[in-house]
Design a protein around this motif. Structure first.
Motif, PDB file in Angstrom:
ATOM      1  N   ILE A 142      26.188 -16.178   9.278  1.00  0.00           N
ATOM      2  CA  ILE A 142      26.212 -15.620  10.638  1.00  0.00           C
ATOM      3  C   ILE A 142      25.253 -14.426  10.730  1.00  0.00           C
ATOM      4  O   ILE A 142      24.466 -14.309  11.680  1.00  0.00           O
ATOM      5  N   VAL A 143      25.300 -13.556   9.731  1.00  0.00           N
ATOM      6  CA  VAL A 143      24.395 -12.398   9.731  1.00  0.00           C
ATOM      7  C   VAL A 143      22.944 -12.880   9.735  1.00  0.00           C
ATOM      8  O   VAL A 143      22.100 -12.366  10.482  1.00  0.00           O
ATOM      9  N   SER A 144      22.653 -13.909   8.931  1.00  0.00           N
ATOM     10  CA  SER A 144      21.276 -14.421   8.870  1.00  0.00           C
ATOM     11  C   SER A 144      20.822 -14.925  10.238  1.00  0.00           C
ATOM     12  O   SER A 144      19.733 -14.579  10.718  1.00  0.00           O
ATOM     13  N   ILE A 145      21.667 -15.738  10.860  1.00  0.00           N
ATOM     14  CA  ILE A 145      21.290 -16.297  12.168  1.00  0.00           C
ATOM     15  C   ILE A 145      21.188 -15.204  13.225  1.00  0.00           C
ATOM     16  O   ILE A 145      20.233 -15.171  14.002  1.00  0.00           O
ATOM     17  N   MET A 146      22.180 -14.333  13.256  1.00  0.00           N
ATOM     18  CA  MET A 146      22.205 -13.328  14.306  1.00  0.00           C
ATOM     19  C   MET A 146      21.041 -12.340  14.168  1.00  0.00           C
ATOM     20  O   MET A 146      20.424 -11.955  15.156  1.00  0.00           O
ATOM     21  N   LEU A 147      20.754 -11.950  12.913  1.00  0.00           N
ATOM     22  CA  LEU A 147      19.609 -11.046  12.731  1.00  0.00           C
ATOM     23  C   LEU A 147      18.311 -11.785  13.036  1.00  0.00           C
ATOM     24  O   LEU A 147      17.413 -11.243  13.689  1.00  0.00           O
ATOM     25  N   GLY A 148      18.231 -13.041  12.587  1.00  0.00           N
ATOM     26  CA  GLY A 148      17.037 -13.845  12.864  1.00  0.00           C
ATOM     27  C   GLY A 148      16.803 -13.956  14.362  1.00  0.00           C
ATOM     28  O   GLY A 148      15.693 -13.730  14.859  1.00  0.00           O
ATOM     29  N   ALA A 149      17.879 -14.281  15.095  1.00  0.00           N
ATOM     30  CA  ALA A 149      17.735 -14.458  16.541  1.00  0.00           C
ATOM     31  C   ALA A 149      17.408 -13.126  17.228  1.00  0.00           C
ATOM     32  O   ALA A 149      16.625 -13.094  18.185  1.00  0.00           O
ATOM     33  N   SER A 150      17.986 -12.034  16.728  1.00  0.00           N
ATOM     34  CA  SER A 150      17.682 -10.723  17.338  1.00  0.00           C
ATOM     35  C   SER A 150      16.233 -10.331  17.110  1.00  0.00           C
ATOM     36  O   SER A 150      15.577  -9.791  18.003  1.00  0.00           O
ATOM     37  N   LEU A 151      15.737 -10.622  15.922  1.00  0.00           N
ATOM     38  CA  LEU A 151      14.326 -10.324  15.641  1.00  0.00           C
ATOM     39  C   LEU A 151      13.430 -11.197  16.512  1.00  0.00           C
ATOM     40  O   LEU A 151      12.437 -10.734  17.082  1.00  0.00           O
ATOM     41  N   ALA A 152      13.817 -12.475  16.637  1.00  0.00           N
ATOM     42  CA  ALA A 152      13.029 -13.406  17.451  1.00  0.00           C
ATOM     43  C   ALA A 152      13.014 -12.932  18.907  1.00  0.00           C
ATOM     44  O   ALA A 152      11.977 -12.993  19.575  1.00  0.00           O
ATOM     45  N   ARG A 153      14.162 -12.454  19.362  1.00  0.00           N
ATOM     46  CA  ARG A 153      14.259 -11.974  20.751  1.00  0.00           C
ATOM     47  C   ARG A 153      13.345 -10.779  20.980  1.00  0.00           C
ATOM     48  O   ARG A 153      12.887 -10.527  22.087  1.00  0.00           O
ATOM     49  N   GLN A 154      13.092 -10.032  19.905  1.00  0.00           N
ATOM     50  CA  GLN A 154      12.210  -8.870  20.036  1.00  0.00           C
ATOM     51  C   GLN A 154      10.755  -9.260  19.768  1.00  0.00           C
ATOM     52  O   GLN A 154       9.911  -8.425  19.466  1.00  0.00           O
ATOM     53  N   GLY A 155      10.481 -10.571  19.860  1.00  0.00           N
ATOM     54  CA  GLY A 155       9.089 -11.043  19.819  1.00  0.00           C
ATOM     55  C   GLY A 155       8.563 -11.311  18.425  1.00  0.00           C
ATOM     56  O   GLY A 155       7.367 -11.575  18.254  1.00  0.00           O
ATOM     57  N   LYS A 156       9.427 -11.256  17.417  1.00  0.00           N
ATOM     58  CA  LYS A 156       8.956 -11.481  16.049  1.00  0.00           C
ATOM     59  C   LYS A 156       9.102 -12.959  15.689  1.00  0.00           C
ATOM     60  O   LYS A 156      10.054 -13.614  16.116  1.00  0.00           O
ATOM     61  N   LYS A 157       8.154 -13.423  14.889  1.00  0.00           N
ATOM     62  CA  LYS A 157       8.260 -14.811  14.433  1.00  0.00           C
ATOM     63  C   LYS A 157       9.111 -14.835  13.156  1.00  0.00           C
ATOM     64  O   LYS A 157       8.811 -14.151  12.179  1.00  0.00           O
ATOM     65  N   VAL A 158      10.178 -15.629  13.233  1.00  0.00           N
ATOM     66  CA  VAL A 158      11.164 -15.613  12.147  1.00  0.00           C
ATOM     67  C   VAL A 158      11.315 -17.009  11.541  1.00  0.00           C
ATOM     68  O   VAL A 158      11.354 -18.002  12.269  1.00  0.00           O
ATOM     69  N   ILE A 159      11.390 -17.067  10.227  1.00  0.00           N
ATOM     70  CA  ILE A 159      11.790 -18.325   9.578  1.00  0.00           C
ATOM     71  C   ILE A 159      13.064 -18.059   8.767  1.00  0.00           C
ATOM     72  O   ILE A 159      13.081 -17.196   7.884  1.00  0.00           O
ATOM     73  N   LEU A 160      14.122 -18.768   9.129  1.00  0.00           N
ATOM     74  CA  LEU A 160      15.365 -18.690   8.351  1.00  0.00           C
ATOM     75  C   LEU A 160      15.266 -19.706   7.229  1.00  0.00           C
ATOM     76  O   LEU A 160      14.769 -20.814   7.439  1.00  0.00           O
ATOM     77  N   VAL A 161      15.754 -19.323   6.060  1.00  0.00           N
ATOM     78  CA  VAL A 161      15.748 -20.269   4.947  1.00  0.00           C
ATOM     79  C   VAL A 161      17.179 -20.428   4.449  1.00  0.00           C
ATOM     80  O   VAL A 161      17.820 -19.437   4.079  1.00  0.00           O
ATOM     81  N   ASP A 162      17.679 -21.635   4.475  1.00  0.00           N
ATOM     82  CA  ASP A 162      19.014 -21.882   3.954  1.00  0.00           C
ATOM     83  C   ASP A 162      18.913 -21.995   2.442  1.00  0.00           C
ATOM     84  O   ASP A 162      18.607 -23.053   1.902  1.00  0.00           O
ATOM     85  N   ALA A 163      19.129 -20.869   1.786  1.00  0.00           N
ATOM     86  CA  ALA A 163      19.001 -20.828   0.326  1.00  0.00           C
ATOM     87  C   ALA A 163      20.354 -21.025  -0.345  1.00  0.00           C
ATOM     88  O   ALA A 163      20.519 -20.710  -1.516  1.00  0.00           O
ATOM     89  N   ASP A 164      21.316 -21.532   0.413  1.00  0.00           N
ATOM     90  CA  ASP A 164      22.615 -21.875  -0.158  1.00  0.00           C
ATOM     91  C   ASP A 164      22.486 -23.299  -0.700  1.00  0.00           C
ATOM     92  O   ASP A 164      22.987 -24.258  -0.115  1.00  0.00           O
ATOM     93  N   LEU A 165      21.775 -23.403  -1.815  1.00  0.00           N
ATOM     94  CA  LEU A 165      21.475 -24.722  -2.348  1.00  0.00           C
ATOM     95  C   LEU A 165      22.768 -25.395  -2.786  1.00  0.00           C
ATOM     96  O   LEU A 165      23.520 -24.853  -3.577  1.00  0.00           O
ATOM     97  N   GLY A 166      23.017 -26.534  -2.253  1.00  0.00           N
ATOM     98  CA  GLY A 166      24.250 -27.230  -2.613  1.00  0.00           C
ATOM     99  C   GLY A 166      25.373 -27.004  -1.609  1.00  0.00           C
ATOM    100  O   GLY A 166      26.344 -27.739  -1.592  1.00  0.00           O
ATOM    101  N   GLY A 167      25.267 -26.003  -0.761  1.00  0.00           N
ATOM    102  CA  GLY A 167      26.346 -25.752   0.207  1.00  0.00           C
ATOM    103  C   GLY A 167      25.789 -25.370   1.564  1.00  0.00           C
ATOM    104  O   GLY A 167      26.305 -24.486   2.249  1.00  0.00           O
ATOM    105  N   SER A 168      24.723 -26.046   1.944  1.00  0.00           N
ATOM    106  CA  SER A 168      24.004 -25.605   3.129  1.00  0.00           C
ATOM    107  C   SER A 168      24.752 -25.924   4.423  1.00  0.00           C
ATOM    108  O   SER A 168      25.393 -26.966   4.537  1.00  0.00           O
ATOM    109  N   ASN A 169      24.689 -25.021   5.379  1.00  0.00           N
ATOM    110  CA  ASN A 169      25.265 -25.319   6.699  1.00  0.00           C
ATOM    111  C   ASN A 169      24.548 -24.619   7.841  1.00  0.00           C
ATOM    112  O   ASN A 169      24.973 -24.676   8.988  1.00  0.00           O
ATOM    113  N   LEU A 170      23.451 -23.969   7.506  1.00  0.00           N
ATOM    114  CA  LEU A 170      22.743 -23.212   8.537  1.00  0.00           C
ATOM    115  C   LEU A 170      22.235 -24.129   9.650  1.00  0.00           C
ATOM    116  O   LEU A 170      22.276 -23.777  10.823  1.00  0.00           O
TER     117      LEU A 170
END
Ligand SMILES: Nc1ncnc2c1ncn2[C@@H]1O[C@H](COP(=O)(O)OP(=O)(O)O)[C@@H](O)[C@H]1O
Ligand SMILES: [Mg+2]
Length: 321
Positions: A22-50
């Protein structure tokens, strides 16, 4: 400092369910909203749900395709999300055994990640303190540890930070078996019983080689781990961040930076199955506003001139891990 790596932010914390994704998505989206280009990486290898959280049901490509060399360039597995300016590299289930990639695979992945074209690359880490998770954490220049006011989360956050720091020190002293042996012993010292374990380590390292103590100090200073306390319900619960910070300071000589609090947000809980709509329409929710502020700190910190970061953030040697 490696300018390219400044954009890397890892979100870890040891315990599952504390809100790393949730923190990853919310921070990613907040940065994106402020005009920044963001790439989220689901590094939960084996348990991904992003991907599910951002509303992608069946990812076309995942990190597994890159790790298994189905594709050569990581750019090929970057997917758009419903949030403008925010893209995602999906994680994968562990059917192909990627939860524990080999060091050569990890180094290739890290090389590609740091060269991704984005203002911010946010790595959402898995739970626990596996070698792979700690390596992602240590690889990122900026490290955020998420915890909640629960005692188990406090313990796991501290355990994760401690294990990561000692793993990093093992890499600093690679090729120095004597020093590594001392680090290994200090890492298994029990807090309270051996209050001065880090001081003892410093002394013994100094006796081994006069440069070793300053190598250790420089490394610890370079770590700059930040804490976010998530799901806070009252002022008293904000204080738990202080507990982790003072334990890390006392037992590891490791200063942690308080990066803020996020309130428990019932609207967010009720929106878990509809995160894209939540991100679009509920910018006024309690947690959204905190995340927006923290994103502001991220931007501010990223725009500061570089300090001398670690000459220690080097490749992981195949033989040591
Ligand atoms: N600020 C918050 N307020 C309320 N609930 C939250 C908050 N952050 C996370 N949660 C809840 O915690 C659950 C687990 O979060 P998640 O990010 O998946 O944890 P992790 O990635 O650490 O395992 C979410 O599904 C959500 O219900
Ligand atoms: Mg998660």
């Amino acid at each position: 400092m490696d300018e390219i790596k400044k954009k890397l932010w890892a979100i870890g914390g040891g315990k599952g369910g504390v809100g790393k994704s949730i923190v990853s998505i919310m921070l990613g989206a907040s940065l994106a909203r402020q005009g920044k280009k963001v790439i989220l990486v689901d590094a939960d290898l084996g348990g991904s749900n992003l991907h599910t959280l951002v509303g992608i049901k069946y990812p076309l490509y995942t990190l597994a395709d890159f790790i298994n060399r189905q594709v050569e360039n990581i750019e090929e597995v970057v997917m758009d999300t419903p949030v403008e300016n925010m893209q995602l590299i999906c994680g994968a289930d562990d059917i192909l055994g990627i939860a524990n990639p080999k060091n050569t695979q990890k180094n290739r992945l890290f090389n590609h990640l740091k060269n991704l074209k984005a203002d911010y690359i946010v790595l959402d880490l898995g739970a626990g303190a596996s070698f792979t998770t700690m390596d992602f954490f240590l690889f990122a220049t900026n490290k955020i540890c998420v915890l909640t006011p629960q005692i188990t989360s406090i313990q796991n956050a501290y355990g994760f930070i401690k294990a990561s720091m000692y793993r990093g020190l093992m890499q600093v002293f690679r090729g120095e078996p004597g020093a590594q042996d001392m680090v290994r012993r200090a890492s298994s010292a029990i807090e309270g019983e051996n209050i001065d374990s880090i001081d003892t380590l410093k002394d013994s390292l100094k006796n081994l080689d006069e440069h070793f103590e300053s190598d250790l100090n420089t490394y610890i200073e370079s770590l700059k781990i930040k804490t976010i306390v998530n799901m806070v319900r009252n002022d008293r619960e904000k204080e738990v961040g202080n507990i982790v910070r003072s334990v890390a300071e006392n037992y590891l000589n490791l200063p942690l930076e308080n990066y803020g609090y996020v309130p428990y947000d019932r609207i967010l809980v009720n929106s878990i199955n509809h995160m894209p709509e939540f991100l679009k329409n509920r910018k006024d929710s309690m947690s959204s506003m905190s995340f927006y502020e923290i994103a502001g700190s991220i931007i501010r910190d990223s725009e500061q001139p570089s300090t001398s970061e670690s000459r220690f953030s080097v490749k992981i040697p195949a033989s040591r891990l």
